[in-house]
Design a protein around this motif. Structure first.
Motif, mmCIF file in Angstrom:
data_model
loop_
_atom_site.group_PDB
_atom_site.id
_atom_site.type_symbol
_atom_site.label_atom_id
_atom_site.label_comp_id
_atom_site.label_asym_id
_atom_site.label_seq_id
_atom_site.Cartn_x
_atom_site.Cartn_y
_atom_site.Cartn_z
ATOM 1 N N VAL A 196 0.848 -1.187 0.000
ATOM 2 C CA VAL A 196 0.000 0.000 0.000
ATOM 3 C C VAL A 196 0.887 1.242 0.000
ATOM 4 C CG1 VAL A 196 -1.801 1.277 1.195
ATOM 5 C CG2 VAL A 196 -1.803 -1.234 1.247
ATOM 6 N N GLU A 197 0.836 1.953 -1.147
ATOM 7 C CA GLU A 197 1.622 3.179 -1.283
ATOM 8 C C GLU A 197 0.837 4.379 -0.751
ATOM 9 O OE1 GLU A 197 2.602 0.901 -5.221
ATOM 10 O OE2 GLU A 197 0.851 1.276 -3.959
ATOM 11 N N SER A 198 1.564 5.385 -0.311
ATOM 12 C CA SER A 198 0.952 6.639 0.118
ATOM 13 C C SER A 198 1.977 7.759 -0.020
ATOM 14 C CB SER A 198 0.463 6.547 1.567
ATOM 15 O OG SER A 198 1.533 6.274 2.440
ATOM 16 N N GLY A 199 1.481 8.992 0.054
ATOM 17 C CA GLY A 199 2.374 10.142 0.047
ATOM 18 C C GLY A 199 2.419 10.932 -1.237
ATOM 19 N N GLY A 200 1.706 10.479 -2.252
ATOM 20 C CA GLY A 200 1.709 11.222 -3.503
ATOM 21 C C GLY A 200 0.922 12.513 -3.394
ATOM 22 N N GLY A 201 1.015 13.316 -4.444
ATOM 23 C CA GLY A 201 0.278 14.572 -4.452
ATOM 24 C C GLY A 201 0.813 15.527 -5.484
ATOM 25 N N LEU A 202 0.418 16.777 -5.356
ATOM 26 C CA LEU A 202 0.839 17.846 -6.254
ATOM 27 C C LEU A 202 1.965 18.633 -5.592
ATOM 28 C CD1 LEU A 202 0.420 19.658 -8.769
ATOM 29 C CD2 LEU A 202 -1.308 20.910 -7.427
ATOM 30 N N VAL A 203 3.035 18.846 -6.333
ATOM 31 C CA VAL A 203 4.177 19.579 -5.803
ATOM 32 C C VAL A 203 4.733 20.473 -6.908
ATOM 33 C CG1 VAL A 203 5.793 17.719 -6.375
ATOM 34 C CG2 VAL A 203 6.362 19.333 -4.551
ATOM 35 N N GLN A 204 5.292 21.595 -6.513
ATOM 36 C CA GLN A 204 5.877 22.512 -7.491
ATOM 37 C C GLN A 204 7.251 22.028 -7.928
ATOM 38 O OE1 GLN A 204 5.877 26.453 -5.749
ATOM 39 N NE2 GLN A 204 3.758 26.814 -6.347
ATOM 40 N N PRO A 205 7.673 22.408 -9.119
ATOM 41 C CA PRO A 205 9.033 22.061 -9.549
ATOM 42 C C PRO A 205 10.071 22.515 -8.521
ATOM 43 C CG PRO A 205 7.776 22.920 -11.395
ATOM 44 C CD PRO A 205 6.919 23.110 -10.177
ATOM 45 N N GLY A 206 11.036 21.631 -8.274
ATOM 46 C CA GLY A 206 12.052 21.908 -7.261
ATOM 47 C C GLY A 206 11.669 21.443 -5.880
ATOM 48 N N GLY A 207 10.436 21.019 -5.704
ATOM 49 C CA GLY A 207 9.952 20.575 -4.414
ATOM 50 C C GLY A 207 10.311 19.130 -4.112
ATOM 51 N N SER A 208 9.827 18.660 -2.971
ATOM 52 C CA SER A 208 10.126 17.313 -2.499
ATOM 53 C C SER A 208 8.858 16.593 -2.067
ATOM 54 C CB SER A 208 11.083 17.370 -1.303
ATOM 55 O OG SER A 208 12.319 17.956 -1.653
ATOM 56 N N LEU A 209 8.915 15.294 -2.169
ATOM 57 C CA LEU A 209 7.862 14.420 -1.642
ATOM 58 C C LEU A 209 8.525 13.165 -1.118
ATOM 59 C CD1 LEU A 209 4.888 14.358 -4.220
ATOM 60 C CD2 LEU A 209 4.821 15.226 -1.883
ATOM 61 N N LYS A 210 7.881 12.544 -0.133
ATOM 62 C CA LYS A 210 8.349 11.250 0.360
ATOM 63 C C LYS A 210 7.199 10.265 0.284
ATOM 64 C CE LYS A 210 10.888 9.027 4.137
ATOM 65 N NZ LYS A 210 11.553 9.225 5.448
ATOM 66 N N GLN A 224 -0.808 -0.527 -5.504
ATOM 67 C CA GLN A 224 -1.840 0.061 -6.357
ATOM 68 C C GLN A 224 -1.378 1.350 -7.016
ATOM 69 O OE1 GLN A 224 -1.654 0.610 -3.168
ATOM 70 N NE2 GLN A 224 -2.126 2.800 -2.880
ATOM 71 N N GLY A 225 -0.290 1.905 -6.531
ATOM 72 C CA GLY A 225 0.265 3.126 -7.104
ATOM 73 C C GLY A 225 -0.241 4.377 -6.414
ATOM 74 N N THR A 226 0.571 5.418 -6.492
ATOM 75 C CA THR A 226 0.194 6.722 -5.965
ATOM 76 C C THR A 226 0.633 7.789 -6.972
ATOM 77 O OG1 THR A 226 0.312 8.194 -4.026
ATOM 78 C CG2 THR A 226 2.333 7.007 -4.601
ATOM 79 N N GLN A 227 -0.245 8.739 -7.235
ATOM 80 C CA GLN A 227 0.007 9.751 -8.262
ATOM 81 C C GLN A 227 0.895 10.864 -7.717
ATOM 82 O OE1 GLN A 227 -1.187 10.030 -11.629
ATOM 83 N NE2 GLN A 227 0.285 11.726 -11.658
ATOM 84 N N VAL A 228 1.905 11.204 -8.490
ATOM 85 C CA VAL A 228 2.746 12.365 -8.199
ATOM 86 C C VAL A 228 2.655 13.308 -9.395
ATOM 87 C CG1 VAL A 228 5.111 13.192 -7.869
ATOM 88 C CG2 VAL A 228 4.320 11.118 -6.702
ATOM 89 N N THR A 229 2.271 14.539 -9.129
ATOM 90 C CA THR A 229 2.167 15.549 -10.180
ATOM 91 C C THR A 229 3.070 16.721 -9.827
ATOM 92 O OG1 THR A 229 -0.113 14.910 -10.645
ATOM 93 C CG2 THR A 229 0.618 17.055 -11.467
ATOM 94 N N VAL A 230 3.978 17.040 -10.742
ATOM 95 C CA VAL A 230 4.913 18.153 -10.533
ATOM 96 C C VAL A 230 4.518 19.261 -11.499
ATOM 97 C CG1 VAL A 230 7.313 18.874 -10.419
ATOM 98 C CG2 VAL A 230 6.678 16.484 -9.927
ATOM 99 N N SER A 231 4.001 20.328 -10.936
ATOM 100 C CA SER A 231 3.491 21.407 -11.776
ATOM 101 C C SER A 231 3.428 22.693 -10.977
ATOM 102 C CB SER A 231 2.101 21.049 -12.297
ATOM 103 O OG SER A 231 1.545 22.146 -13.019
ATOM 104 N N SER A 232 3.624 23.792 -11.674
ATOM 105 C CA SER A 232 3.492 25.093 -11.026
ATOM 106 C C SER A 232 2.088 25.646 -11.229
ATOM 107 C CB SER A 232 4.535 26.072 -11.579
ATOM 108 O OG SER A 232 4.434 26.159 -12.987
#
Length: 113
Positions: free
Chosen positions: A5-19, A105-113
């Motif tokens: 079970v994955e978690s922690g994805g989301g929307l982040v700006q370029p140059g940002g971080s996610l875990k 099941q996967g978690t979506q990561v979107t990198v966008s300003s």
């Protein structure tokens, strides 16, 4: 029954971080290599990197120096720390048992300003 079970994805700006986290059950986690993959829109799923039971890691060239895989055997969890994210990192991220085993099941990561 293996469950990831994955978690922690989301929307982040370029140059940002996610875990990202991946909690595992149904396997002897402490003795198992775990891997992270990503699949960008319209592309094949590709291997980002793996972490062996010993803690040794290997990474795809595209993420070396930016992404770090780690594990906590007591929590039966593998992590993907992603730094300096780029728009081209936008993808669904999956964890996997080894490189031929069960998928999460996967978690979506979107990198966008």
């Amino acid at each position: 029954q293996v469950q990831l079970v994955e978690s922690g994805g989301g929307l982040v700006q370029p140059g940002g971080s996610l875990k990202l986290s991946c909690a595992a059950s149904g396997i002897d986690f402490s003795l198992t290599t775990m891997s992270w993959y990503c699949q960008a829109p319209g592309k094949q799923r590709e291997l980002i990197g793996s972490i062996r039971y010993s803690g040794g890691t290997n990474y795809a060239d595209s993420v070396k120096g930016r992404f770090t895989i780690s594990r906590d055997n007591a929590k039966r969890t593998v992590y993907l720390q992603m730094n300096d994210l780029k728009p081209e990192d936008t993808a669904v991220y999956y964890c996997r048992v080894g490189v031929a085993g069960a998928w999460g099941q996967g978690t979506q990561v979107t990198v966008s300003s």
